[in-house]
Enzyme design. Structure first.
Site, PDB file in Angstrom:
ATOM      1  N   LEU A   1      -7.510 -14.130  -4.635  1.00 15.42           N
ATOM      2  CA  LEU A   1      -7.294 -12.887  -3.872  1.00 15.42           C
ATOM      3  C   LEU A   1      -5.843 -12.737  -3.425  1.00 15.42           C
ATOM      4  CD1 LEU A   1     -10.407 -12.699  -3.851  1.00 15.42           C
ATOM      5  CD2 LEU A   1     -10.244 -11.854  -1.522  1.00 15.42           C
TER       6      LEU A   1
ATOM      7  N   LYS B   1      -9.464  -5.141  11.267  1.00 10.14           N
ATOM      8  CA  LYS B   1     -10.553  -4.777  10.347  1.00 10.14           C
ATOM      9  C   LYS B   1     -11.949  -4.894  10.970  1.00 10.14           C
ATOM     10  CE  LYS B   1      -9.566  -5.714   5.714  1.00 10.14           C
ATOM     11  NZ  LYS B   1      -9.192  -6.566   4.566  1.00 10.14           N
TER      12      LYS B   1
ATOM     13  N   ASP C   1     -12.767  -3.094  -0.140  1.00  9.89           N
ATOM     14  CA  ASP C   1     -12.551  -4.405  -0.791  1.00  9.89           C
ATOM     15  C   ASP C   1     -13.710  -4.690  -1.745  1.00  9.89           C
ATOM     16  OD1 ASP C   1     -10.132  -4.987   0.372  1.00  9.89           O
ATOM     17  OD2 ASP C   1     -10.978  -6.178   2.014  1.00  9.89           O
TER      18      ASP C   1
ATOM     19  N   THR D   1      -5.665  -2.834   8.247  1.00 13.13           N
ATOM     20  CA  THR D   1      -5.414  -4.218   7.843  1.00 13.13           C
ATOM     21  C   THR D   1      -5.374  -5.121   9.068  1.00 13.13           C
ATOM     22  OG1 THR D   1      -4.026  -5.622   6.443  1.00 13.13           O
ATOM     23  CG2 THR D   1      -2.883  -3.911   7.706  1.00 13.13           C
TER      24      THR D   1
ATOM     25  N   ALA E   1     -14.152 -18.481   4.219  1.00 15.87           N
ATOM     26  CA  ALA E   1     -15.328 -17.947   4.914  1.00 15.87           C
ATOM     27  C   ALA E   1     -14.895 -16.887   5.923  1.00 15.87           C
ATOM     28  CB  ALA E   1     -16.085 -19.087   5.598  1.00 15.87           C
TER      29      ALA E   1
ATOM     30  N   TYR F   1      -2.145 -12.012  -3.630  1.00 16.43           N
ATOM     31  CA  TYR F   1      -1.436 -11.181  -4.618  1.00 16.43           C
ATOM     32  C   TYR F   1       0.089 -11.311  -4.518  1.00 16.43           C
ATOM     33  CZ  TYR F   1      -1.596  -8.169  -0.485  1.00 16.43           C
ATOM     34  OH  TYR F   1      -1.522  -7.703   0.795  1.00 16.43           O
TER      35      TYR F   1
ATOM     36  N   SER G   1       0.812  -1.224   0.000  1.00 14.09           N
ATOM     37  CA  SER G   1       0.000   0.000   0.000  1.00 14.09           C
ATOM     38  C   SER G   1       0.851   1.284   0.000  1.00 14.09           C
ATOM     39  CB  SER G   1      -0.964   0.003   1.183  1.00 14.09           C
ATOM     40  OG  SER G   1      -1.895  -1.033   1.019  1.00 14.09           O
TER      41      SER G   1
ATOM     42  N   ARG H   1     -12.550 -24.873   4.837  1.00 17.99           N
ATOM     43  CA  ARG H   1     -11.899 -25.908   5.639  1.00 17.99           C
ATOM     44  C   ARG H   1     -12.793 -26.267   6.830  1.00 17.99           C
ATOM     45  NH1 ARG H   1      -6.177 -24.152   8.020  1.00 17.99           N
ATOM     46  NH2 ARG H   1      -7.526 -22.624   9.018  1.00 17.99           N
ATOM     47  N   THR H   2     -13.319 -25.250   7.501  1.00 15.97           N
ATOM     48  CA  THR H   2     -14.226 -25.468   8.624  1.00 15.97           C
ATOM     49  C   THR H   2     -15.648 -25.213   8.119  1.00 15.97           C
ATOM     50  OG1 THR H   2     -12.485 -24.481   9.984  1.00 15.97           O
ATOM     51  CG2 THR H   2     -14.611 -24.851  11.056  1.00 15.97           C
TER      52      THR H   2
HETATM   53  P1  NAP Z   1      -9.235 -14.584   7.231  1.00 12.90           P
HETATM   54  O1  NAP Z   1     -10.389 -13.717   7.659  1.00 12.90           O
HETATM   55  O2  NAP Z   1      -8.209 -14.952   8.217  1.00 12.90           O
HETATM   56  O3  NAP Z   1      -9.892 -15.937   6.593  1.00 12.90           O
HETATM   57  C1  NAP Z   1      -9.078 -16.944   6.193  1.00 12.90           C
HETATM   58  C2  NAP Z   1      -9.921 -18.042   5.485  1.00 12.90           C
HETATM   59  O4  NAP Z   1      -8.989 -18.903   4.870  1.00 12.90           O
HETATM   60  C3  NAP Z   1     -10.772 -18.890   6.409  1.00 12.90           C
HETATM   61  O5  NAP Z   1     -11.917 -19.298   5.730  1.00 12.90           O
HETATM   62  C4  NAP Z   1      -9.847 -20.090   6.686  1.00 12.90           C
HETATM   63  O6  NAP Z   1     -10.544 -21.306   6.946  1.00 12.90           O
HETATM   64  C5  NAP Z   1      -9.140 -20.226   5.370  1.00 12.90           C
HETATM   65  N1  NAP Z   1      -7.819 -20.825   5.527  1.00 12.90           N
HETATM   66  C6  NAP Z   1      -6.746 -20.287   6.162  1.00 12.90           C
HETATM   67  N2  NAP Z   1      -5.677 -21.125   6.069  1.00 12.90           N
HETATM   68  C7  NAP Z   1      -6.117 -22.208   5.370  1.00 12.90           C
HETATM   69  C8  NAP Z   1      -5.486 -23.411   4.958  1.00 12.90           C
HETATM   70  N3  NAP Z   1      -4.200 -23.665   5.244  1.00 12.90           N
HETATM   71  N4  NAP Z   1      -6.207 -24.305   4.259  1.00 12.90           N
HETATM   72  C9  NAP Z   1      -7.510 -24.062   3.975  1.00 12.90           C
HETATM   73  N5  NAP Z   1      -8.165 -22.940   4.338  1.00 12.90           N
HETATM   74  C10 NAP Z   1      -7.471 -22.021   5.032  1.00 12.90           C
HETATM   75  O7  NAP Z   1      -8.445 -13.921   6.017  1.00 12.90           O
HETATM   76  P2  NAP Z   1      -8.957 -12.847   4.990  1.00 12.90           P
HETATM   77  O8  NAP Z   1      -8.800 -11.482   5.551  1.00 12.90           O
HETATM   78  O9  NAP Z   1     -10.289 -13.258   4.509  1.00 12.90           O
HETATM   79  O10 NAP Z   1      -7.858 -12.953   3.812  1.00 12.90           O
HETATM   80  C11 NAP Z   1      -7.764 -14.084   2.983  1.00 12.90           C
HETATM   81  C12 NAP Z   1      -6.753 -13.816   1.873  1.00 12.90           C
HETATM   82  O11 NAP Z   1      -7.224 -12.770   1.029  1.00 12.90           O
HETATM   83  C13 NAP Z   1      -5.367 -13.358   2.369  1.00 12.90           C
HETATM   84  O12 NAP Z   1      -4.381 -13.992   1.609  1.00 12.90           O
HETATM   85  C14 NAP Z   1      -5.357 -11.869   2.069  1.00 12.90           C
HETATM   86  O13 NAP Z   1      -4.041 -11.378   1.823  1.00 12.90           O
HETATM   87  C15 NAP Z   1      -6.184 -11.831   0.800  1.00 12.90           C
HETATM   88  N6  NAP Z   1      -6.777 -10.512   0.541  1.00 12.90           N
HETATM   89  C16 NAP Z   1      -6.451  -9.911  -0.635  1.00 12.90           C
HETATM   90  C17 NAP Z   1      -6.996  -8.694  -0.941  1.00 12.90           C
HETATM   91  C18 NAP Z   1      -6.643  -8.049  -2.249  1.00 12.90           C
HETATM   92  O14 NAP Z   1      -6.846  -6.833  -2.389  1.00 12.90           O
HETATM   93  N7  NAP Z   1      -6.153  -8.786  -3.223  1.00 12.90           N
HETATM   94  C19 NAP Z   1      -7.865  -8.053  -0.051  1.00 12.90           C
HETATM   95  C20 NAP Z   1      -8.178  -8.707   1.140  1.00 12.90           C
HETATM   96  C21 NAP Z   1      -7.631  -9.950   1.425  1.00 12.90           C
HETATM   97  P3  NAP Z   1     -11.074 -21.703   8.425  1.00 12.90           P
HETATM   98  O15 NAP Z   1     -12.390 -21.010   8.575  1.00 12.90           O
HETATM   99  O16 NAP Z   1     -11.179 -23.190   8.375  1.00 12.90           O
HETATM  100  O17 NAP Z   1     -10.031 -21.219   9.395  1.00 12.90           O
END
Ligand code: NAP
Length: 290
Positions: A232, A73, A109, A69, A134, A234, A24, A159-160
């Site tokens: 998502l 959030k 987002d 971040t 999720a 990057y 950023s 996963r869950t």
């Molecule tokens: P989060 O709230 O922590 O959610 C993580 C999700 O991923 C949960 O559903 C979790 O499953 C699952 N997960 C985590 N580790 C896993 C594994 N080893 N195997 C299978 N499932 C797994 O994270 P978030 O904020 O949503 O972010 C998710 C991703 O999106 C990150 O990589 C982040 O950098 C990216 N992102 C990108 C942008 C963009 O602008 N491109 C914007 C926002 C986020 P459980 O429920 O089973 O724990």
């Protein structure tokens, strides 16, 4: 980067913990320089215990805005004077605007997902979409799909599985959408779900540096040449998932696109100025060395 600041230079920035991996500062400071604006974007590494004081400092110092971040959030919502409609439904913010002490929270987002998928809007309408994850970003993705893209059904695969079920109920209550089905992330059982989806979205960190060899499914029959696959993640910009999908003829979309588009909306909220997103996207690719 400009090397002289003036009495009127306005501060914007990033608040999270940890923040050392963020692109950023690059995105916003390059935009500021390209547009010759009197702003500077600074990173602030603030743990949860200091969040409230950081916001008091923001108001006291007249800092114009922050990106928010991990891990703040969701927690940040309680400190806002006002919250945009989409942030309130999603339950998290990634942008704060400080208007003379009045703090408003937004979730850009949604704009990031919308602008990234908008070129494929007609392809997605009336079709099946699979969303893996999720968490917080999955909520922004699902909100945007329901609000703007009108898919016939959304599979939430996690996963869950209970967390996917909770999201299904959540969107049924909040947006009166009853097209969600849920599945556990267990690849051998998912080939048909994936292959029948027009759009597959990875909203988990699976495949992110330094674990870039991880993938939500390595089964190549999950992908078809009619598909769009949006990751998502990057970093790296071209993940193992996107490479595999692309090798099967699917259209890959990098999370880097969403990153730039969500930043563009935050930038506009703070400065009233448009970000030249194509130019910034190319600069970011060069910066990352992709
Ligand atoms: P989060 O709230 O922590 O959610 C993580 C999700 O991923 C949960 O559903 C979790 O499953 C699952 N997960 C985590 N580790 C896993 C594994 N080893 N195997 C299978 N499932 C797994 O994270 P978030 O904020 O949503 O972010 C998710 C991703 O999106 C990150 O990589 C982040 O950098 C990216 N992102 C990108 C942008 C963009 O602008 N491109 C914007 C926002 C986020 P459980 O429920 O089973 O724990």
């Amino acid at each position: 980067m400009k090397n002289s600041f003036h009495l009127n230079t306005k501060i914007i920035g990033l608040l999270g913990h940890p923040i050392k991996q963020s692109y950023s500062p690059f995105i916003h400071n390059v935009t500021i320089e390209l547009k010759s604006l009197d702003y500077i974007y600074l990173p602030f590494d603030v743990p949860a215990a200091n969040l409230k004081n950081a916001l008091k400092g923001m108001v006291a110092l007249g800092i114009k805005g922050f990106n928010i971040t991990i891990p703040h959030k969701e927690n940040m919502l309680q400190y806002m004077n006002d919250v945009s409609e989409e942030a309130s439904i999603i339950g998290s913010i990634n942008t704060i605007v400080n208007d003379l002490g009045k703090l408003t929270g937004y979730n850009t987002d949604v704009n990031g997902v919308f602008e990234t998928l908008n070129p494929y809007k007609d392809d997605i309408a009336g079709k099946i979409v699979s969303v893996v994850g999720a968490g917080g970003s999955a909520r922004a993705v699902i909100y945007t799909l329901i609000r703007y893209f009108k898919p016939s059904a959304i599979h939430i695969i996690n996963r869950t599985e209970q967390r996917a079920d909770a999201l299904k109920k959540y969107f049924n209550d909040k947006m009166k959408y009853d097209g969600i089905k849920t599945r556990e992330l267990f690849p051998p059982d998912l080939v048909e779900t994936f292959s029948s989806s027009k759009l597959i979205i990875n909203a988990t960190p699976v495949g992110m540096f330094p674990d870039q060899d991880d993938i939500i499914t390595a089964l190549e029959n999950s992908f078809t040449k009619e598909q769009i696959v949006f990751d998502l993640v990057y970093n790296p910009p071209m993940t193992k998932l996107l490479k595999l999908a692309s090798s099967r003829g699917a259209e890959p979309i990098s999370g880097l696109k969403m990153l730039v588009h969500q930043a563009a909306k935050s930038f506009e909220l703070w400065t009233g100025e448009e970000m030249p997103t194509d130019q910034i996207y190319k600069s970011l690719q060069l910066f990352i060395g992709d």
